[in-house]
Scaffold this motif. Structure first.
Motif, PDB file in Angstrom:
ATOM      1  N   ASN A  49       0.826  -1.218   0.000  1.00 23.91           N
ATOM      2  CA  ASN A  49       0.000   0.000   0.000  1.00 23.91           C
ATOM      3  C   ASN A  49       0.854   1.258   0.000  1.00 23.91           C
ATOM      4  O   ASN A  49       0.563   2.230   0.705  1.00 23.91           O
ATOM      5  CB  ASN A  49      -0.953  -0.006   1.203  1.00 23.91           C
ATOM      6  CG  ASN A  49      -1.884  -1.200   1.209  1.00 23.91           C
ATOM      7  OD1 ASN A  49      -2.459  -1.546   0.173  1.00 23.91           O
ATOM      8  ND2 ASN A  49      -2.025  -1.845   2.350  1.00 23.91           N
ATOM      9  N   VAL A  50       1.903   1.230  -0.793  1.00 22.53           N
ATOM     10  CA  VAL A  50       2.769   2.394  -0.973  1.00 22.53           C
ATOM     11  C   VAL A  50       2.766   2.736  -2.461  1.00 22.53           C
ATOM     12  O   VAL A  50       3.282   1.960  -3.272  1.00 22.53           O
ATOM     13  CB  VAL A  50       4.210   2.124  -0.505  1.00 22.53           C
ATOM     14  CG1 VAL A  50       5.074   3.368  -0.709  1.00 22.53           C
ATOM     15  CG2 VAL A  50       4.237   1.693   0.949  1.00 22.53           C
ATOM     16  N   GLY A  51       2.213   3.884  -2.810  1.00 24.70           N
ATOM     17  CA  GLY A  51       2.191   4.296  -4.216  1.00 24.70           C
ATOM     18  C   GLY A  51       3.527   4.886  -4.605  1.00 24.70           C
ATOM     19  O   GLY A  51       3.634   6.062  -4.932  1.00 24.70           O
ATOM     20  N   GLY A  52       4.561   4.073  -4.582  1.00 28.69           N
ATOM     21  CA  GLY A  52       5.918   4.564  -4.770  1.00 28.69           C
ATOM     22  C   GLY A  52       6.314   4.731  -6.220  1.00 28.69           C
ATOM     23  O   GLY A  52       5.959   3.920  -7.079  1.00 28.69           O
ATOM     24  N   ASP A  53       7.054   5.781  -6.484  1.00 25.37           N
ATOM     25  CA  ASP A  53       7.720   5.987  -7.774  1.00 25.37           C
ATOM     26  C   ASP A  53       9.181   5.589  -7.553  1.00 25.37           C
ATOM     27  O   ASP A  53       9.488   4.446  -7.283  1.00 25.37           O
ATOM     28  CB  ASP A  53       7.559   7.435  -8.221  1.00 25.37           C
ATOM     29  CG  ASP A  53       7.928   7.672  -9.678  1.00 25.37           C
ATOM     30  OD1 ASP A  53       8.880   7.038 -10.165  1.00 25.37           O
ATOM     31  OD2 ASP A  53       7.283   8.498 -10.345  1.00 25.37           O
ATOM     32  N   ASP A  54      10.092   6.533  -7.634  1.00 24.18           N
ATOM     33  CA  ASP A  54      11.490   6.239  -7.316  1.00 24.18           C
ATOM     34  C   ASP A  54      11.730   6.594  -5.849  1.00 24.18           C
ATOM     35  O   ASP A  54      10.849   7.127  -5.169  1.00 24.18           O
ATOM     36  CB  ASP A  54      12.416   7.035  -8.235  1.00 24.18           C
ATOM     37  CG  ASP A  54      13.764   6.358  -8.435  1.00 24.18           C
ATOM     38  OD1 ASP A  54      14.118   5.499  -7.605  1.00 24.18           O
ATOM     39  OD2 ASP A  54      14.464   6.690  -9.401  1.00 24.18           O
ATOM     40  N   PHE A  55      12.934   6.327  -5.354  1.00 23.87           N
ATOM     41  CA  PHE A  55      13.210   6.581  -3.947  1.00 23.87           C
ATOM     42  C   PHE A  55      14.716   6.616  -3.712  1.00 23.87           C
ATOM     43  O   PHE A  55      15.518   6.231  -4.571  1.00 23.87           O
ATOM     44  CB  PHE A  55      12.565   5.499  -3.064  1.00 23.87           C
ATOM     45  CG  PHE A  55      13.108   4.110  -3.281  1.00 23.87           C
ATOM     46  CD1 PHE A  55      13.998   3.541  -2.382  1.00 23.87           C
ATOM     47  CD2 PHE A  55      12.726   3.354  -4.378  1.00 23.87           C
ATOM     48  CE1 PHE A  55      14.492   2.261  -2.576  1.00 23.87           C
ATOM     49  CE2 PHE A  55      13.207   2.074  -4.590  1.00 23.87           C
ATOM     50  CZ  PHE A  55      14.099   1.516  -3.683  1.00 23.87           C
ATOM     51  N   ALA A  56      15.082   7.098  -2.534  1.00 27.90           N
ATOM     52  CA  ALA A  56      16.461   7.064  -2.066  1.00 27.90           C
ATOM     53  C   ALA A  56      16.522   6.161  -0.846  1.00 27.90           C
ATOM     54  O   ALA A  56      15.518   5.981  -0.144  1.00 27.90           O
ATOM     55  CB  ALA A  56      16.947   8.470  -1.720  1.00 27.90           C
ATOM     56  N   ILE A  57      17.702   5.596  -0.586  1.00 29.92           N
ATOM     57  CA  ILE A  57      17.854   4.742   0.593  1.00 29.92           C
ATOM     58  C   ILE A  57      19.086   5.185   1.361  1.00 29.92           C
ATOM     59  O   ILE A  57      20.157   5.419   0.788  1.00 29.92           O
ATOM     60  CB  ILE A  57      17.911   3.253   0.188  1.00 29.92           C
ATOM     61  CG1 ILE A  57      17.749   2.354   1.405  1.00 29.92           C
ATOM     62  CG2 ILE A  57      19.165   2.925  -0.585  1.00 29.92           C
ATOM     63  CD1 ILE A  57      17.370   0.921   1.050  1.00 29.92           C
ATOM     64  N   ASP A  58      18.924   5.342   2.673  1.00 29.53           N
ATOM     65  CA  ASP A  58      19.971   5.881   3.531  1.00 29.53           C
ATOM     66  C   ASP A  58      20.900   4.773   4.013  1.00 29.53           C
ATOM     67  O   ASP A  58      20.635   3.583   3.812  1.00 29.53           O
ATOM     68  CB  ASP A  58      19.332   6.597   4.724  1.00 29.53           C
ATOM     69  CG  ASP A  58      20.105   7.836   5.143  1.00 29.53           C
ATOM     70  OD1 ASP A  58      21.323   7.894   4.862  1.00 29.53           O
ATOM     71  OD2 ASP A  58      19.500   8.734   5.750  1.00 29.53           O
TER      72      ASP A  58
END
Length: 280
Positions: free
Chosen positions: A187-196
């Motif tokens: 249930n996350v409408g994700g596009d791109d992302f960064a990861i720490d």
């Protein structure tokens, strides 16, 4: 309207940004100045242009996904620190190379929005890394891409599948192959992302106008929205300022793409932007 699609923060404080359909990578300086850094003729079409980037392991520039009308130029390019580019690995014409990441071994993983991830071992060496239903959009009724963003942390590749609202975690085996995938978040409408460095994900949600922070423990928080200029966020990248404070850069399309059931953003109010958020 401009559909900004990719963002990459460099060690010198500059930021590279790609407008989806131009085939151009712009370099943006800390004071807001910008200049064309690299251009590729990708042809005309709904997907054609320069997409996402990842820094090269040796520090010499970055790798860039290009969706091109020319089959010989469709795939992953290497752009060096001088702004000169060449094809690194060709992908089949029917693919949609979207997000891109680098493994600890220096190999590249490419999220293909048609439903798989590719592994690029070296120049000209591309192979399907994983094809799975969790990486594909729904047949016939899908409104969003399949596999979209991809990042690597702790020998695991994380992939957003926009149409299914999933973030999929895929172990990277010692030989670089893909292990059994698992669902990391739903249930996350994700596009791109960064990861720490600690595995925290900063996920852009495009038409939902939010940046969501997701911890490895599953905790979630909305950290930015329209009040911070985040309207149509498509990608995020981590960086730092001259004082060493951690920053999150987010690119947006200014609301150019909205859902039919949502209130559209008037053209006059659309402001595609590179947004800088303080994390510290």
């Amino acid at each position: 309207p401009v559909f900004l699609e990719g963002v990459l923060a460099a060690a010198d404080g500059t930021v590279f940004v790609t407008p989806l359909h131009e085939g151009t990578v712009y370099r943006v300086w800390p004071d807001g100045r910008r200049e064309p850094f690299f251009h590729v003729e990708a042809g005309h079409g709904p997907w054609n242009g320069a997409w996402c980037m990842v820094a090269a392991a040796d520090g010499n520039g970055f790798y860039l996904n290009v969706n091109s009308a020319d089959p010989a130029g469709h795939g992953v390019w290497h752009v060096d620190r001088s702004g000169h580019g060449r094809v690194h690995a060709v992908l089949p014409p029917h693919t949609i190379p979207n997000g891109i990441a680098r493994t600890a071994a220096g190999e590249l993983l490419v999220a293909d929005s048609t439903g798989c991830a590719w592994r690029v071992r070296g120049p000209g060496q591309a192979e399907v890394w994983l094809r799975h239903d969790w990486l594909a959009a729904r047949p016939w009724i899908g409104r969003f891409p399949g596999a979209n963003g991809i990042q690597v942390w702790n020998n695991t590749a994380y992939v957003t599948t926009s149409d299914l609202g999933l973030i999929v975690a895929i172990p990277i085996a010692a030989d670089g192959s893909a292990g059994p995938p698992r669902i990391f978040a739903e249930n996350v409408g994700g596009d791109d992302f960064a990861i720490d460095a600690d595995g925290t994900l900063y996920v852009t949600t495009h038409p939902f106008n939010q940046v969501i922070r997701i911890g490895q423990d599953g905790s979630r928080a909305v950290i930015a929205g329209p009040a911070q200029g985040v309207v149509g966020p498509t990608a995020a990248g981590l960086g730092h300022d001259a004082a060493g404070r951690r920053l999150l850069y987010v690119v947006t399309d200014g609301g150019m793409f909205t859902l039919p059931e949502c209130e559209p953003v008037p053209t006059a109010a659309q402001t595609p932007a590179l947004v800088r958020l303080r994390l510290d």
